[in-house]
Design an enzyme around this catalytic site. Structure first.
Site, PDB file in Angstrom:
ATOM      1  N   GLU A  36       0.830  -1.212   0.000  1.00 59.73           N
ATOM      2  CA  GLU A  36       0.000   0.000   0.000  1.00 59.73           C
ATOM      3  C   GLU A  36       0.861   1.258   0.000  1.00 59.73           C
ATOM      4  O   GLU A  36       1.879   1.316   0.679  1.00 59.73           O
ATOM      5  CB  GLU A  36      -0.906  -0.014   1.230  1.00 59.73           C
ATOM      6  CG  GLU A  36      -2.266   0.605   1.001  1.00 59.73           C
ATOM      7  CD  GLU A  36      -3.090  -0.121  -0.057  1.00 59.73           C
ATOM      8  OE1 GLU A  36      -3.062   0.323  -1.227  1.00 59.73           O
ATOM      9  OE2 GLU A  36      -3.754  -1.107   0.275  1.00 59.73           O
ATOM     10  N   ASP A  39       2.972   2.585  -4.868  1.00 55.87           N
ATOM     11  CA  ASP A  39       2.962   2.863  -6.303  1.00 55.87           C
ATOM     12  C   ASP A  39       3.739   4.137  -6.633  1.00 55.87           C
ATOM     13  O   ASP A  39       4.327   4.254  -7.700  1.00 55.87           O
ATOM     14  CB  ASP A  39       1.535   2.933  -6.847  1.00 55.87           C
ATOM     15  CG  ASP A  39       0.627   3.891  -6.091  1.00 55.87           C
ATOM     16  OD1 ASP A  39       0.962   4.249  -4.952  1.00 55.87           O
ATOM     17  OD2 ASP A  39      -0.421   4.265  -6.646  1.00 55.87           O
ATOM     18  N   GLY A 124     -17.343   3.964  -4.430  1.00 57.94           N
ATOM     19  CA  GLY A 124     -16.744   4.665  -3.301  1.00 57.94           C
ATOM     20  C   GLY A 124     -16.144   3.778  -2.229  1.00 57.94           C
ATOM     21  O   GLY A 124     -15.808   4.247  -1.152  1.00 57.94           O
ATOM     22  N   GLY A 126     -13.367   1.959  -2.731  1.00 55.89           N
ATOM     23  CA  GLY A 126     -11.944   1.760  -2.989  1.00 55.89           C
ATOM     24  C   GLY A 126     -11.643   0.510  -3.784  1.00 55.89           C
ATOM     25  O   GLY A 126     -10.545  -0.043  -3.710  1.00 55.89           O
ATOM     26  N   SER A 128     -12.052   0.437  -7.137  1.00 55.04           N
ATOM     27  CA  SER A 128     -11.687   0.907  -8.476  1.00 55.04           C
ATOM     28  C   SER A 128     -12.775   0.697  -9.515  1.00 55.04           C
ATOM     29  O   SER A 128     -12.514   0.203 -10.618  1.00 55.04           O
ATOM     30  CB  SER A 128     -10.377   0.259  -8.933  1.00 55.04           C
ATOM     31  OG  SER A 128      -9.364   0.624  -8.055  1.00 55.04           O
ATOM     32  N   SER A 130     -14.065   3.085 -11.116  1.00 52.76           N
ATOM     33  CA  SER A 130     -13.737   4.002 -12.217  1.00 52.76           C
ATOM     34  C   SER A 130     -12.758   3.355 -13.195  1.00 52.76           C
ATOM     35  O   SER A 130     -12.919   3.459 -14.410  1.00 52.76           O
ATOM     36  CB  SER A 130     -13.166   5.319 -11.679  1.00 52.76           C
ATOM     37  OG  SER A 130     -12.014   5.086 -10.896  1.00 52.76           O
ATOM     38  N   ASP A 174      -4.615   0.463 -10.594  1.00 53.13           N
ATOM     39  CA  ASP A 174      -6.011   0.060 -10.691  1.00 53.13           C
ATOM     40  C   ASP A 174      -6.354  -0.415 -12.095  1.00 53.13           C
ATOM     41  O   ASP A 174      -6.958  -1.469 -12.288  1.00 53.13           O
ATOM     42  CB  ASP A 174      -6.931   1.224 -10.304  1.00 53.13           C
ATOM     43  CG  ASP A 174      -6.727   1.671  -8.870  1.00 53.13           C
ATOM     44  OD1 ASP A 174      -6.020   0.978  -8.119  1.00 53.13           O
ATOM     45  OD2 ASP A 174      -7.264   2.726  -8.498  1.00 53.13           O
TER      46      ASP A 174
END
Length: 389
Positions: A36, A39, A124, A126, A128, A130, A174
């Site tokens: 975590e 990236d 919302g 987490g 991903s 989107s 993601d």
């Protein structure tokens, strides 16, 4: 669940347009097992696609008109593919328009199409949604119009779309996980070079359970930016004292500890988390490869305490959920997942006790915060793909 999603999406298309969709695509959400906040710190991440999807029902049109239908939002947006594309006031549409804009920027030939999409990825949380939307559209366009894009190009197009049309400066993890996911495999990904490897992820008698805290604290963006600045300052100090260090990847915990006073408490804590988390990723891969899920769980739990106490991106609700989960003998690991300040925890639970653990935590969370906890039992699944009609 997957079959129901597909059927409902197909039925909605047919109901609206009086004819069946010609193509069906599925694009998954993702988790990150460990790694975590690495990236942007030159570490490796360990994501995987999961069996929560956006389903796309789509047909080419004979003209240049495009019709986008968000079934779950009961919303529609229509435009001409030949017109200049720019962000609009519908955020869901911007993810799609951003992808189409990227394709047009590459001078790729697109035609009109009609698209209906629906999702089982919680918004919302987490996971991903989107990235799944972006990558699903890129994959569908590639298939429909024979664009001959590589999977890597599709992931990059999704990321760039989010930067330009959604205004979110996300990393590549993601989108990469959504496109490259494989069933029962985690991806060891270098977010800097995009070099990657697949590793086995068989959880056997264990179940991955996500607990959605249903909270999102407002300092997510500011807190994220602060952490990036703090680790950049820390790395500059470390490099000045150890010229052989080129990034956190070849910085040792001993170096960070030796510079504790120079770094100051806050920056020391941030840097200590990063070097410890980088070291946990290969240990987690080794644990998964041996089927040692208990050891994996211990590493994930250490990550949580690092995120909470050293990196300080947790929140009371997330810490409560992790503590409650770890209080159950059947839970071998738990941690917050994602950027922080809310979202989901990821938990490794004995399969036969997963339902009772979910019930206990749901009750405890309701008593403590008066919030209805959402729980998702998930499996590691394959990435964005065509679904045969």
């Amino acid at each position: 669940m997957k079959k129901k999603l597909i059927q409902n999406t197909k039925d909605h298309f047919e109901k609206l347009f009086q004819k069946p969709a010609k193509h069906i695509f599925l694009s998954p959400g993702r988790i990150n097992i460990i790694g975590e906040h690495l990236d942007y710190n030159d570490g490796f991440v360990l994501p995987a696609a999961i069996n929560k999807y956006i389903c796309f029902a789509i047909s080419e049109n004979k003209n240049s008109e495009c019709v986008l239908v968000a079934k779950d939002l009961n919303d529609v947006y229509t435009f001409d593919i030949n017109d200049p594309l720019q962000p609009i006031d519908k955020m869901w549409a911007n993810y799609i328009l951003g992808v189409l804009h990227q394709l047009k920027e590459r001078s790729l030939k697109l035609k009109g199409f009609t698209l209906v999409f629906s999702s089982t990825i919680p918004m919302g949380a987490g996971l991903s949604s989107s990235a799944a939307l972006e990558c699903g559209v890129a994959y569908a366009m590639n298939d429909l119009f024979q664009l001959q894009l590589s999977k890597e190009e599709m992931a990059k197009i999704g990321q760039k779309a989010e930067h330009t049309f959604a205004g979110v400066n996300c990393g590549i993890m993601d989108q990469f996980a959504s496109v490259f996911g494989k069933k029962n495999k985690v991806i060891k990904l270098d977010c800097t070079t995009l070099a990657y490897e697949y590793h086995p992820a068989n959880f056997n008698e264990y179940q991955l359970v996500l607990f959605d805290s249903c909270v999102k604290h407002t300092h997510l963006t500011s807190g994220y930016n602060d952490r990036r600045n703090e680790v950049e300052q820390g790395l500059a100090i470390i490099k000045a004292n150890y010229p052989e260090v080129t990034s956190f990847r070849n910085c040792t915990e001993a170096m960070v500890v030796a510079l504790k006073d120079t770094l100051g408490e806050i920056i020391f804590n941030r840097c200590l988390f990063v070097v410890q988390e980088i070291a946990r990723v290969p240990l987690a891969i080794a644990a998964l490869s041996k089927g040692n899920i208990n050891q994996l769980g211990e590493l994930m739990t250490k990550t949580h305490y690092g995120l909470s106490e050293l990196y300080e991106v947790s929140c009371p609700e997330m810490d409560f959920l992790v503590a409650e989960a770890l209080g159950e003998a059947e839970v071998v690991g738990a941690r917050m997942m994602g950027g922080g300040f809310g979202g989901c925890t990821i938990n490794v639970v004995k399969k036969e006790t997963a339902n009772s653990v979910i019930q206990k935590l749901t009750k405890a969370y309701k008593i403590k915060y008066n919030i209805d906890l959402k729980a998702y039992k998930i499996k590691i699944a394959k990435g964005t793909s065509t679904y045969g009609i």
